[in-house]
Enzyme design. Sequence first.
Site, PDB file in Angstrom:
ATOM      1  N   ARG A   1       0.830  -1.212   0.000  1.00 17.54           N
ATOM      2  CA  ARG A   1       0.000   0.000   0.000  1.00 17.54           C
ATOM      3  C   ARG A   1       0.864   1.263   0.000  1.00 17.54           C
ATOM      4  O   ARG A   1       0.531   2.262  -0.641  1.00 17.54           O
ATOM      5  CB  ARG A   1      -0.948  -0.023   1.208  1.00 17.54           C
ATOM      6  CG  ARG A   1      -2.010   1.053   1.137  1.00 17.54           C
ATOM      7  CD  ARG A   1      -3.193   0.801   2.064  1.00 17.54           C
ATOM      8  NE  ARG A   1      -4.330   1.605   1.628  1.00 17.54           N
ATOM      9  CZ  ARG A   1      -4.878   2.576   2.346  1.00 17.54           C
ATOM     10  NH1 ARG A   1      -4.431   2.843   3.548  1.00 17.54           N
ATOM     11  NH2 ARG A   1      -5.889   3.266   1.868  1.00 17.54           N
TER      12      ARG A   1
ATOM     13  N   HIS B   1       0.475   4.117  -2.789  1.00 12.46           N
ATOM     14  CA  HIS B   1       0.129   5.510  -2.478  1.00 12.46           C
ATOM     15  C   HIS B   1       1.255   6.487  -2.807  1.00 12.46           C
ATOM     16  O   HIS B   1       1.005   7.662  -3.051  1.00 12.46           O
ATOM     17  CB  HIS B   1      -0.307   5.646  -1.015  1.00 12.46           C
ATOM     18  CG  HIS B   1      -1.709   5.202  -0.782  1.00 12.46           C
ATOM     19  ND1 HIS B   1      -2.492   5.642   0.255  1.00 12.46           N
ATOM     20  CD2 HIS B   1      -2.500   4.341  -1.474  1.00 12.46           C
ATOM     21  CE1 HIS B   1      -3.693   5.081   0.196  1.00 12.46           C
ATOM     22  NE2 HIS B   1      -3.711   4.271  -0.840  1.00 12.46           N
TER      23      HIS B   1
ATOM     24  N   TRP C   1     -10.225  -8.898   2.959  1.00 11.66           N
ATOM     25  CA  TRP C   1     -11.003  -9.220   1.759  1.00 11.66           C
ATOM     26  C   TRP C   1     -11.030 -10.732   1.497  1.00 11.66           C
ATOM     27  O   TRP C   1     -11.914 -11.223   0.826  1.00 11.66           O
ATOM     28  CB  TRP C   1     -10.403  -8.539   0.535  1.00 11.66           C
ATOM     29  CG  TRP C   1     -10.562  -7.061   0.474  1.00 11.66           C
ATOM     30  CD1 TRP C   1     -11.595  -6.396  -0.138  1.00 11.66           C
ATOM     31  CD2 TRP C   1      -9.693  -6.047   0.996  1.00 11.66           C
ATOM     32  NE1 TRP C   1     -11.406  -5.034  -0.027  1.00 11.66           N
ATOM     33  CE2 TRP C   1     -10.253  -4.795   0.664  1.00 11.66           C
ATOM     34  CE3 TRP C   1      -8.491  -6.057   1.705  1.00 11.66           C
ATOM     35  CZ2 TRP C   1      -9.652  -3.579   1.014  1.00 11.66           C
ATOM     36  CZ3 TRP C   1      -7.894  -4.863   2.059  1.00 11.66           C
ATOM     37  CH2 TRP C   1      -8.475  -3.644   1.722  1.00 11.66           C
TER      38      TRP C   1
HETATM   39 FE1  DDH Z   1      -6.410  -0.333  -1.408  1.00 16.12          FE
HETATM   40  N1  DDH Z   1      -7.314   0.156   0.370  1.00 16.12           N
HETATM   41  N2  DDH Z   1      -7.719   0.859  -2.386  1.00 16.12           N
HETATM   42  N3  DDH Z   1      -5.418  -0.686  -3.132  1.00 16.12           N
HETATM   43  N4  DDH Z   1      -5.057  -1.411  -0.370  1.00 16.12           N
HETATM   44  C1  DDH Z   1      -6.982  -0.321   1.613  1.00 16.12           C
HETATM   45  C2  DDH Z   1      -6.002  -1.248   1.899  1.00 16.12           C
HETATM   46  C3  DDH Z   1      -5.131  -1.776   0.958  1.00 16.12           C
HETATM   47  C4  DDH Z   1      -8.756   1.570  -1.842  1.00 16.12           C
HETATM   48  C5  DDH Z   1      -9.010   1.722  -0.488  1.00 16.12           C
HETATM   49  C6  DDH Z   1      -8.358   1.025   0.522  1.00 16.12           C
HETATM   50  C7  DDH Z   1      -5.757  -0.215  -4.363  1.00 16.12           C
HETATM   51  C8  DDH Z   1      -6.939   0.456  -4.676  1.00 16.12           C
HETATM   52  C9  DDH Z   1      -7.821   0.968  -3.757  1.00 16.12           C
HETATM   53  C10 DDH Z   1      -4.017  -2.117  -0.928  1.00 16.12           C
HETATM   54  C11 DDH Z   1      -3.552  -2.019  -2.233  1.00 16.12           C
HETATM   55  C12 DDH Z   1      -4.211  -1.322  -3.253  1.00 16.12           C
HETATM   56  C13 DDH Z   1      -7.833   0.277   2.581  1.00 16.12           C
HETATM   57  C14 DDH Z   1      -7.769   0.006   4.082  1.00 16.12           C
HETATM   58  C15 DDH Z   1      -8.692   1.099   1.916  1.00 16.12           C
HETATM   59  C16 DDH Z   1      -9.804   1.946   2.517  1.00 16.12           C
HETATM   60  C17 DDH Z   1      -6.695   0.873   4.743  1.00 16.12           C
HETATM   61  C18 DDH Z   1      -6.598   0.601   6.234  1.00 16.12           C
HETATM   62  O1  DDH Z   1      -7.610   0.776   6.915  1.00 16.12           O
HETATM   63  O2  DDH Z   1      -5.498   0.225   6.670  1.00 16.12           O
HETATM   64  C19 DDH Z   1      -9.564   2.151  -2.886  1.00 16.12           C
HETATM   65  C20 DDH Z   1     -10.779   3.014  -2.667  1.00 16.12           C
HETATM   66  C21 DDH Z   1      -9.002   1.755  -4.075  1.00 16.12           C
HETATM   67  C22 DDH Z   1      -9.498   2.043  -5.432  1.00 16.12           C
HETATM   68  O3  DDH Z   1      -8.712   1.907  -6.389  1.00 16.12           O
HETATM   69  C23 DDH Z   1     -10.732   2.359  -5.732  1.00 16.12           C
HETATM   70  C24 DDH Z   1      -4.720  -0.506  -5.308  1.00 16.12           C
HETATM   71  C25 DDH Z   1      -4.752  -0.080  -6.777  1.00 16.12           C
HETATM   72  C26 DDH Z   1      -3.741  -1.196  -4.623  1.00 16.12           C
HETATM   73  C27 DDH Z   1      -2.432  -1.720  -5.108  1.00 16.12           C
HETATM   74  O4  DDH Z   1      -1.576  -2.052  -4.369  1.00 16.12           O
HETATM   75  C28 DDH Z   1      -2.135  -1.798  -6.543  1.00 16.12           C
HETATM   76  C29 DDH Z   1      -3.429  -2.993   0.071  1.00 16.12           C
HETATM   77  C30 DDH Z   1      -2.285  -3.981  -0.157  1.00 16.12           C
HETATM   78  C31 DDH Z   1      -4.129  -2.776   1.252  1.00 16.12           C
HETATM   79  C32 DDH Z   1      -3.932  -3.466   2.602  1.00 16.12           C
HETATM   80  C33 DDH Z   1      -3.093  -2.624   3.520  1.00 16.12           C
HETATM   81  C34 DDH Z   1      -2.870  -3.256   4.874  1.00 16.12           C
HETATM   82  O5  DDH Z   1      -2.347  -2.539   5.738  1.00 16.12           O
HETATM   83  O6  DDH Z   1      -3.187  -4.426   5.087  1.00 16.12           O
END
Ligand code: DDH
Length: 292
Positions: A44, A48, A187
């Site tokens: 993540r 970001h 998930w």
């Molecule tokens: Fe995500 N993400 N993400 N995400 N994401 C969250 C957690 C993780 C959205 C929202 C959230 C991508 C796209 C989207 C990962 C990878 C990727 C969380 C929870 C939210 C909310 C955070 C928390 O509470 O800690 C949304 C909205 C989108 C969207 O595209 C519409 C993408 C593109 C990626 C990627 O990596 C390519 C991952 C991994 C996590 C888990 C993090 C953790 O600490 O566990």
Amino acid sequence: QASKAAVKLTPTKEDYQKVYNTIAHILDEAGEYDDGSFGPVVVRLAWHASGTYDKTTGTGGSNYATMRFEPESLHAANNGLHVGRELMEKVKQQYPWISYGDLWTLAGVAAIQEMAGPKIPWRPGRIDGVASNVTPDGRLPDATQGAQHIRDIFYRMGFNDQEIVALIGAHALGRCHSDRSGFEGPWTFSPTTFTNDFYKLLFEEKWVWKKWSGPKQLQDKKTGTLMMLPTDYVLTQDKSFKKYAKAYADDQDLFFKDFSAAFAKLLELGVPSQQFVASEPWILQTLEEQKA
Ligand code: DDH
């Protein structure tokens, strides 16, 4: 007279493989943290750090690692990512020559590969920026919104519908934390292994709105232990998104291939091509492969 530090030549692929290995070991030393791995939070962080890119202005992206600075580090979307940044600080101390942008994106690569995901082509070349390079808030997706918002955000980075759906499959990993995003839960049943289960579950389970005082999210009807964000669920509702999500649910190899290409592209957003040391990205080896 040249100091010892100045004698250090341009780091080689082998030098970066060493950094990769150090990262891979650190990801595994998570103890009781979440599901026993720092891999998901580091994926993540890489996302970001890169997903702030705006193709129209050429600003944002992974080049300057601007999440080190306020206010970007305090943007709500980045809540909790200090965990990943602090972990990477340990690696930076050991390899002070690596830029933060290279370090964070390499960590994303190591995390995906070590969690049994596809190989992610990667190369170094990002440079550290300054506080005035920080990106404005609102460039990362908002989980409460719909298809139009997802397209607005990802088209701005230069992605198409197929790439969008492939990238969101990273939600096979990790979980939501109520003290970070407000959402809660994982998930999939294997949040530290990279699979196409995110898509499979989207289509195979019945998803119902969770009854709670938190933000709107879905839960699987059968066990109530899994979750989907409104933006995840949209992948089954929008005709174009659904086509790809279904294809990835049916074919893990296709998902791995498309995820690898889209994630590699994501990690290079905002980096001028002349900064890259290698003309082609490299494939680094997993710890397991190096044992063989
Ligand atoms: Fe995500 N993400 N993400 N995400 N994401 C969250 C957690 C993780 C959205 C929202 C959230 C991508 C796209 C989207 C990962 C990878 C990727 C969380 C929870 C939210 C909310 C955070 C928390 O509470 O800690 C949304 C909205 C989108 C969207 O595209 C519409 C993408 C593109 C990626 C990627 O990596 C390519 C991952 C991994 C996590 C888990 C993090 C953790 O600490 O566990």
